[in-house]
Design a protein around this motif. Structure first.
Motif, mmCIF file in Angstrom:
data_model
loop_
_atom_site.group_PDB
_atom_site.id
_atom_site.type_symbol
_atom_site.label_atom_id
_atom_site.label_comp_id
_atom_site.label_asym_id
_atom_site.label_seq_id
_atom_site.Cartn_x
_atom_site.Cartn_y
_atom_site.Cartn_z
ATOM 1 N N SER A 19 -10.404 -7.049 -7.294
ATOM 2 C CA SER A 19 -10.727 -6.049 -8.316
ATOM 3 C C SER A 19 -9.881 -4.815 -8.102
ATOM 4 C CB SER A 19 -12.197 -5.643 -8.245
ATOM 5 O OG SER A 19 -13.017 -6.707 -8.603
ATOM 6 N N LEU A 20 -9.399 -4.274 -9.193
ATOM 7 C CA LEU A 20 -8.679 -3.003 -9.188
ATOM 8 C C LEU A 20 -9.477 -2.057 -10.072
ATOM 9 C CD1 LEU A 20 -5.060 -4.346 -9.788
ATOM 10 C CD2 LEU A 20 -6.118 -3.757 -7.615
ATOM 11 N N GLY A 35 -14.611 1.518 5.106
ATOM 12 C CA GLY A 35 -13.419 0.942 5.713
ATOM 13 C C GLY A 35 -12.750 -0.092 4.824
ATOM 14 N N LYS A 36 -13.027 -0.035 3.538
ATOM 15 C CA LYS A 36 -12.473 -1.011 2.613
ATOM 16 C C LYS A 36 -11.484 -0.362 1.655
ATOM 17 C CE LYS A 36 -16.360 -4.089 2.934
ATOM 18 N NZ LYS A 36 -17.430 -4.782 2.281
ATOM 19 N N ASP A 37 -10.720 0.567 2.155
ATOM 20 C CA ASP A 37 -9.722 1.232 1.325
ATOM 21 C C ASP A 37 -8.371 0.562 1.567
ATOM 22 O OD1 ASP A 37 -8.640 2.902 -0.504
ATOM 23 O OD2 ASP A 37 -8.895 4.733 0.647
ATOM 24 N N PHE A 38 -8.199 -0.606 0.987
ATOM 25 C CA PHE A 38 -6.988 -1.420 1.108
ATOM 26 C C PHE A 38 -5.871 -0.719 0.343
ATOM 27 C CE2 PHE A 38 -4.270 -4.940 -0.155
ATOM 28 C CZ PHE A 38 -4.237 -5.725 0.977
ATOM 29 N N LYS A 39 -4.733 -0.513 0.990
ATOM 30 C CA LYS A 39 -3.628 0.192 0.341
ATOM 31 C C LYS A 39 -2.356 -0.630 0.428
ATOM 32 C CE LYS A 39 -5.481 4.730 0.568
ATOM 33 N NZ LYS A 39 -5.249 6.123 0.610
ATOM 34 N N VAL A 40 -1.433 -0.342 -0.490
ATOM 35 C CA VAL A 40 -0.131 -1.001 -0.541
ATOM 36 C C VAL A 40 0.957 0.066 -0.405
ATOM 37 C CG1 VAL A 40 -0.940 -2.986 -1.879
ATOM 38 C CG2 VAL A 40 -0.171 -0.943 -3.073
ATOM 39 N N GLU A 41 2.214 -0.346 -0.506
ATOM 40 C CA GLU A 41 3.304 0.601 -0.231
ATOM 41 C C GLU A 41 3.594 1.593 -1.354
ATOM 42 O OE1 GLU A 41 4.850 -3.374 -1.563
ATOM 43 O OE2 GLU A 41 3.694 -2.778 0.161
ATOM 44 N N ASN A 42 3.141 1.355 -2.583
ATOM 45 C CA ASN A 42 3.418 2.232 -3.714
ATOM 46 C C ASN A 42 2.363 3.338 -3.771
ATOM 47 O OD1 ASN A 42 3.340 3.309 -6.421
ATOM 48 N ND2 ASN A 42 4.656 1.614 -7.048
ATOM 49 N N ARG A 48 -3.902 5.632 -7.967
ATOM 50 C CA ARG A 48 -4.564 5.188 -9.206
ATOM 51 C C ARG A 48 -5.693 4.182 -8.977
ATOM 52 N NH1 ARG A 48 -7.245 3.423 -12.562
ATOM 53 N NH2 ARG A 48 -6.747 2.760 -14.665
ATOM 54 N N TRP A 49 -5.550 3.306 -7.966
ATOM 55 C CA TRP A 49 -6.436 2.150 -7.832
ATOM 56 C C TRP A 49 -7.161 2.077 -6.498
ATOM 57 C CZ3 TRP A 49 -7.167 -0.262 -12.233
ATOM 58 C CH2 TRP A 49 -6.145 -0.297 -13.175
ATOM 59 N N ILE A 50 -8.385 1.576 -6.538
ATOM 60 C CA ILE A 50 -9.082 1.102 -5.352
ATOM 61 C C ILE A 50 -9.048 -0.410 -5.436
ATOM 62 C CG2 ILE A 50 -11.331 0.854 -4.229
ATOM 63 C CD1 ILE A 50 -11.868 3.732 -4.828
ATOM 64 N N ILE A 51 -8.587 -1.047 -4.371
ATOM 65 C CA ILE A 51 -8.436 -2.501 -4.322
ATOM 66 C C ILE A 51 -9.610 -3.075 -3.539
ATOM 67 C CG2 ILE A 51 -6.960 -4.402 -3.576
ATOM 68 C CD1 ILE A 51 -4.671 -2.196 -3.456
ATOM 69 N N LYS A 52 -10.311 -4.010 -4.141
ATOM 70 C CA LYS A 52 -11.384 -4.740 -3.454
ATOM 71 C C LYS A 52 -11.024 -6.214 -3.520
ATOM 72 C CE LYS A 52 -14.836 -1.404 -4.855
ATOM 73 N NZ LYS A 52 -15.938 -1.155 -5.766
ATOM 74 N N THR A 53 -11.100 -6.877 -2.373
ATOM 75 C CA THR A 53 -10.730 -8.287 -2.345
ATOM 76 C C THR A 53 -11.496 -9.040 -1.270
ATOM 77 O OG1 THR A 53 -8.859 -9.816 -2.176
ATOM 78 C CG2 THR A 53 -8.774 -7.852 -0.792
ATOM 79 N N TRP A 80 -8.961 -4.139 -13.684
ATOM 80 C CA TRP A 80 -8.515 -5.534 -13.627
ATOM 81 C C TRP A 80 -9.356 -6.282 -12.614
ATOM 82 C CZ3 TRP A 80 -4.726 -7.470 -16.765
ATOM 83 C CH2 TRP A 80 -3.943 -6.541 -17.451
ATOM 84 N N HIS A 81 -9.640 -7.550 -12.924
ATOM 85 C CA HIS A 81 -10.452 -8.377 -12.032
ATOM 86 C C HIS A 81 -9.936 -9.810 -12.041
ATOM 87 C CE1 HIS A 81 -13.415 -5.144 -11.821
ATOM 88 N NE2 HIS A 81 -13.162 -4.994 -13.102
ATOM 89 N N VAL A 82 -9.916 -10.414 -10.864
ATOM 90 C CA VAL A 82 -9.656 -11.842 -10.728
ATOM 91 C C VAL A 82 -10.914 -12.460 -10.151
ATOM 92 C CG1 VAL A 82 -8.327 -13.603 -9.516
ATOM 93 C CG2 VAL A 82 -7.177 -11.534 -10.330
ATOM 94 N N ALA A 83 -11.454 -13.447 -10.847
ATOM 95 C CA ALA A 83 -12.644 -14.152 -10.360
ATOM 96 C C ALA A 83 -12.882 -15.377 -11.237
ATOM 97 C CB ALA A 83 -13.878 -13.255 -10.402
ATOM 98 N N ALA A 84 -13.372 -16.432 -10.603
ATOM 99 C CA ALA A 84 -13.819 -17.634 -11.317
ATOM 100 C C ALA A 84 -12.770 -18.190 -12.271
ATOM 101 C CB ALA A 84 -15.124 -17.339 -12.047
ATOM 102 N N GLY A 85 -11.517 -18.171 -11.855
ATOM 103 C CA GLY A 85 -10.464 -18.762 -12.666
ATOM 104 C C GLY A 85 -9.993 -17.921 -13.829
ATOM 105 N N SER A 86 -10.216 -16.610 -13.779
ATOM 106 C CA SER A 86 -9.775 -15.721 -14.853
ATOM 107 C C SER A 86 -9.157 -14.448 -14.292
ATOM 108 C CB SER A 86 -10.951 -15.313 -15.747
ATOM 109 O OG SER A 86 -11.459 -16.410 -16.437
#
Length: 123
Positions: A19-20, A35-42, A48-53, A80-86
């Protein structure tokens, strides 16, 4: 009345949940506390986004530099969300049929930015 608009496109059902959601003060604080503040290089993407995975390895493959750039300046109502094949685009507003072309194109564009290897995730 709370209105939401959702657009989905199929992805492999084995893809882990991702989830974004919009980064705001309370969400940022909670992500840092848990402790779930997953970050990327950008940095613009991180602002803009909090990433949950469920799977950080999947998130890193999904969030390529091209995907990060594409989503870095997304409208604030968009999630944006990815789950259950969507892969789903959601907005916290009601859209009129004439306004659906842009989110439909964004969902297709994001899906096309996915690296082909992801189609074999979990196979």
């Amino acid at each position: 009345v709370v209105a939401h608009t959702a657009i989905g496109t199929p992805v492999p059902p084995a893809w882990p949940r991702l989830s974004l959601s919009s980064r705001h003060v309370l969400a940022s604080w909670w992500a840092s506390v848990t402790g779930k503040d997953f970050k990327v290089e950008n940095e613009a993407f991180n602002a803009r986004w909090i990433i949950k995975t469920d799977n950080p390895d999947f998130a890193l493959l999904f969030l390529t530099p091209e995907v990060q750039q594409f989503l870095a300046d997304a409208p604030s109502a968009e999630t944006w969300h990815v789950a259950a094949g969507s892969l789903c685009w959601l907005a916290r507003k009601r859209l009129k049929p004439r306004d659906l072309a842009r989110p439909l194109a964004r969902a297709a564009d994001l899906r096309n930015l996915m690296p082909p290897e992801l189609d074999y995730w979990g196979a």
